[in-house]
Design a protein around this motif. Structure first.
Motif, short mmCIF file in Angstrom:
data_model
loop_
_atom_site.label_atom_id
_atom_site.label_comp_id
_atom_site.label_asym_id
_atom_site.label_seq_id
_atom_site.Cartn_x
_atom_site.Cartn_y
_atom_site.Cartn_z
N ALA A 153 -0.55 -2.46 -5.97
CA ALA A 153 -1.03 -1.13 -5.71
C ALA A 153 -0.73 -0.07 -6.71
CB ALA A 153 -0.47 -0.92 -4.17
N MET A 154 -1.31 0.96 -6.32
CA MET A 154 -0.91 2.18 -7.60
C MET A 154 -1.33 3.50 -6.57
SD MET A 154 -3.31 1.24 -10.91
CE MET A 154 -4.59 0.08 -9.81
N ASP A 155 -0.17 4.23 -7.00
CA ASP A 155 -0.15 5.77 -6.29
C ASP A 155 -1.60 6.29 -6.79
OD1 ASP A 155 0.88 8.14 -7.88
OD2 ASP A 155 1.70 6.25 -8.67
N PRO A 156 -2.00 7.25 -6.14
CA PRO A 156 -3.28 8.08 -6.65
C PRO A 156 -3.28 8.80 -8.02
CG PRO A 156 -2.96 8.83 -4.23
CD PRO A 156 -1.52 7.88 -4.80
N GLU A 157 -2.10 9.09 -8.49
CA GLU A 157 -1.93 9.40 -9.66
C GLU A 157 -1.41 8.50 -10.78
OE1 GLU A 157 -0.03 13.11 -9.49
OE2 GLU A 157 -1.38 14.13 -8.20
N LEU A 158 -1.46 7.36 -10.47
CA LEU A 158 -0.65 6.28 -11.39
C LEU A 158 0.89 6.60 -11.82
CD1 LEU A 158 -1.16 3.73 -12.25
CD2 LEU A 158 -2.46 4.30 -13.90
N HIS A 159 1.60 7.27 -10.99
CA HIS A 159 2.75 7.44 -11.32
C HIS A 159 3.52 6.04 -11.21
CE1 HIS A 159 2.50 11.50 -11.87
NE2 HIS A 159 2.34 12.02 -10.78
N GLY B 2 6.06 11.88 -0.48
CA GLY B 2 4.54 11.78 -1.24
C GLY B 2 4.29 10.43 -1.39
N SER B 3 3.69 10.08 -2.39
CA SER B 3 3.13 8.82 -2.68
C SER B 3 4.23 7.99 -3.46
CB SER B 3 1.77 8.93 -3.79
OG SER B 3 2.28 9.66 -4.84
N ARG B 4 5.32 8.42 -3.23
CA ARG B 4 6.85 7.59 -3.93
C ARG B 4 6.85 6.35 -2.85
NH1 ARG B 4 11.52 11.04 -5.71
NH2 ARG B 4 12.49 9.25 -5.07
N ALA C 29 0.89 -1.25 -0.08
CA ALA C 29 -0.11 0.08 -0.07
C ALA C 29 0.79 1.29 0.04
CB ALA C 29 -1.01 0.04 1.19
N PHE C 30 0.44 2.09 -0.70
CA PHE C 30 1.14 3.51 -0.88
C PHE C 30 0.76 4.41 0.35
CE2 PHE C 30 1.75 2.57 -5.27
CZ PHE C 30 2.99 2.97 -5.51
N GLN C 31 1.81 5.19 0.83
CA GLN C 31 1.64 6.08 2.21
C GLN C 31 1.08 7.13 1.78
OE1 GLN C 31 5.13 8.21 3.31
NE2 GLN C 31 4.45 8.50 5.21
#
Length: 721
Positions: free
Chosen positions: A695-701, A372-374, A362-364
């Motif tokens: 899992a994917m970060d919110p912006e799909l980076h 951030g979401s890295r 899971a992403f932070q």
């Protein structure tokens, strides 16, 4: 005293902006303001306001009717506040300061705990435990005593009229306020106030029509009779040898363990035996012939009308898809490329370990971390890792010898710092597995600050409430889902955990999802025997131990046979506030269905089931391997799911409007990401493993996939390069 104007608010607020709706912090302290000086119409435009300092004024109350949906912090210290009920509209408030208000009493404090359900920090102290005790335990005691007053002296009139009900309410409320005695004298005013509210609610509940409920089959759980640890993997006639099961295998096993009590619930992936239906007589019971004939006639009469309504129904279905399509019309399908492959959960850090299975990632959450979401957390074996996706580096690693982690979850809680300093949000990580313990970790400070026992059995899934970050759900192999309040922490990492609710499942919970728009009232859980919905609303007349509210069934169930049982739901995630993605084991497809339209149906009286209102069907892999979890990226309207060959099937849902579920043709994937075939030193490329979780970060980076061969794969979109 300066008059409150739009210009003044823009000057006193931050960040600096030309529009009130963009202000997040506002300081109106020490301006000599009284209640009449606060214009509700103007202040209501502060829709993004999160922190408001009103200290050092002359306020006797808060402006009634002023709703600030984003407000989380309010400082009313050093005022003249007398009426705390005026704060009722600030239901999202998490921190409140009321120091140096001479007229505030203990009863007022108790009222605040009830009026502000999200309040965690009060006058700089963490009051989560006390507040929840007042909201639930104390209120339940008052409710019990109030109902006793009703049953002893009151009843509904034979003929109901507005005049009679008004008189009854007045007399009942007055009697309850006088007769219900509970708690110390210092909170007597709160007790009378709360009893009045509960009495009015109870009287209204007696007037509301109630649904008929059928008798439930009661079967006691015989925990003491269990011999082996329950397994999330589908069981064969016997389990597997603990030593052998470290190597993932995809065929049936017949060897039995020497010590069943010590075997791990998840170390191997087993193909199911030909299933037999053990879900109870409710599914297999044949209705009486007369009722069946009658229903057949009714269906025949409705058939003609149904054909006419088919087009209208399709338009209605598209109305649920259209907002999603509009939201993502400007987006293009992501171009994902493999970036890193990590082997960071190895036993004894051995590079030869390709057997440790990885289970959850899971992403932070974005707040707090500069990365951030890295940052993504992963678990498997005896360790939990926090990885920087861009650098491909393990930033933190936590090992617990003898543990096998199966699940983890992130949340944001408040850390009180004392000394009058405002509380600070901090990201915490909860992880659990084979031993039934939940570990609480603050990765930023590299501190594993606590643990608590959530079950005597292994934990299968953890999930935080995204609206109330201190509420944690744990699902375990004893078929129970428990809701905990883990509270916040102080600067010395003191914390307290309280159990709030227990949900009884009929099989092992595999996934837990909370509806994005109503996380405080409902819970969906994907289990070995189906998809179930629970009422999780606290307070009211609800009990602390509950059974399912209803079961959600799917069209594929109609094709079940002795060789195929589609009731195991091994993938579940919300794509939007309404659209849900789920899949059944061995189905080979992913359903997209409407939560609101499904829930609005009246459940079958016998087995409390409703059929999911399916919007679309996505084509997926044909495999017998269970528990390959899907995930969604609402920000980019993506669904993704791995298969048993190392591939990742991705779906950009703007394709939905071009297809129709009624056509019978599943929507093909937007792209299937092939296994990148990493090379094992000295032994050539590795075959594609099963992708257990992604899992994917919110912006799909980034997209992160975990496998059953101790490999973490990180993919990156070309746009993020």
């Amino acid at each position: 005293m300066e008059k409150i104007t739009e210009r003044l608010l823009l000057e006193k607020g931050s960040p600096k902006t030309s529009k009130l709706k963009h202000i997040k912090t506002l300081n109106l302290s020490k301006m000599g303001l009284a209640l009449d000086d606060l214009p509700v119409a103007l202040l209501s435009r502060l829709t993004s306001l999160e922190r408001w300092d009103l200290s050092g004024n002359k306020l006797q109350a808060f402006p009634k009717g002023l709703e600030l949906p984003a407000l989380r912090y309010l400082d009313l210290s050093d005022n003249q506040v007398e009426d705390v009920t005026s704060l009722e509209s600030l239901r999202g408030l998490e921190e409140l300061k009321m120091d140096d208000n001479f007229y505030i009493t203990v009863s007022d404090n108790y009222k605040l705990y009830v009026l502000l359900p999200g309040l965690r920090i009060y006058n700089g102290k963490d009051v989560t435990t006390t507040a929840n005790h007042v909201r639930y335990v104390y209120s339940d005691n008052l409710r019990t005593r109030m109902i006793a007053v009703w049953e002893r002296s009151f009843s509904l009139p034979e003929t109901i009229s507005a005049e009679k009900m008004s008189s009854l309410e007045k007399n009942f409320v007055s009697a309850a306020r006088q007769q219900v005695k509970f708690g110390p004298n210092s909170v007597a005013d709160f007790t009378r106030w709360r009893v009045e509210i509960l009495a009015k609610e109870y009287l209204r509940s007696l007037m509301e029509p109630k649904e008929e409920t059928d008798d439930k089959d009661h079967s006691e759980t015989k925990e003491d009779a269990e011999v082996s640890t329950p397994s999330k993997r589908k069981q064969t006639q016997s389990a597997t040898d603990a030593a052998i099961r470290l190597t993932p295998r995809k065929k049936r096993r017949t060897d039995t363990p020497e010590s069943p009590a010590e075997s791990s619930p998840r170390k191997s992936r087993l193909q199911p035996k030909p299933p037999t239906d053990t879900r109870g007589a409710a599914r297999t019971e044949t209705p009486r012939r007369s009722a069946k004939v009658q229903r057949a006639r009714e269906e025949e009469q409705k058939e003609s009308a149904s054909r006419k309504d088919a087009k209208a129904a399709q338009l209605q279905r598209n109305s649920y898809v259209l907002p999603i399509v509009k939201a993502c019309m400007k987006t293009q399908p992501a171009s994902l490329k493999p970036l890193h492959v990590l082997q960071c959960h190895s036993k004894q850090d051995s590079s030869e370990d390709f057997s440790t299975q990885l289970w959850a990632c899971a992403f932070q959450p974005c707040p707090e971390s500069n990365g951030g979401s890295r940052l993504v957390a992963t678990c498997g074996g005896d360790s939990v890792c926090v990885i920087d996706c861009e650098a491909g580096m393990v930033m933190k690693k936590y090992k617990v010898p003898g543990e096998e982690f199966f699940s983890l979850a992130w949340s944001t809680v408040l850390m009180s710092r004392g000394g009058g300093a405002p509380s600070q949000p901090c990201s915490v990580l909860a992880a659990g597995g084979k031993r039934g313990l939940v570990k609480l970790i603050h990765p930023r400070n590299n501190v594993a600050y606590g643990e608590f026992r959530a079950s005597r059995k292994s934990l299968a899934v953890l999930r935080f409430n995204h609206r109330r970050g201190n509420f944690l759900f744990t699902g375990s192999y004893d078929n129970k889902i428990i809701m905990w309040d883990v509270g916040g922490v102080d600067s010395h990492y003191n914390y307290k955990v309280v159990q709030l609710l227990m949900l009884e499942a009929s099989a092992t919970p595999l996934h837990i999802c909370l509806p994005p728009a109503s996380p405080d009232t409902h819970l969906l859980t994907a289990c070995e025997d189906g998809l179930h919905c629970y009422d999780t609303q606290l307070g009211g007349n609800g009990t602390k131990k509950r059974s399912k509210e209803m079961e959600i069934t799917f069209p594929i169930y109609k094709k079940e046979s002795k060789q195929h049982n589609y009731h195991t739901i091994d993938g579940l995630s919300f794509l939007t506030d309404d659209v849900v993605a789920s899949k059944s084991h061995t189905h080979g497809s992913i359903y997209l269905w409407s939560w609101s339209r499904t829930r609005s149906q009246r459940p079958d009286k016998k087995n409390r089931s409703v059929c999911a209102v399916v919007l679309a069907e996505l084509q997926w892999a044909s495999t017998d391997i269970p528990y390959l979890a899907l995930n969604t990226c609402p920000g980019r309207s993506y669904v993704a799911c791995g298969d048993d060959e190392g591939q990742i099937w991705t779906y950009h849902i703007t394709d939905l409007q071009k297809n129709c579920y009624q056509s019978g043709r599943p929507i093909p994937p937007t792209e299937v990401l092939k296994w990148p075939t990493p090379t094992r030193k000295g032994q050539g490329p590795l075959d594609g493993p099963s992708v257990n979780c992604l899992a994917m970060d919110p912006e799909l980076h980034y997209l992160v996939a975990l496998t059953d061969k101790n490999m973490v794969l990180i993919w990156r979109t070309a746009a993020a390069s």
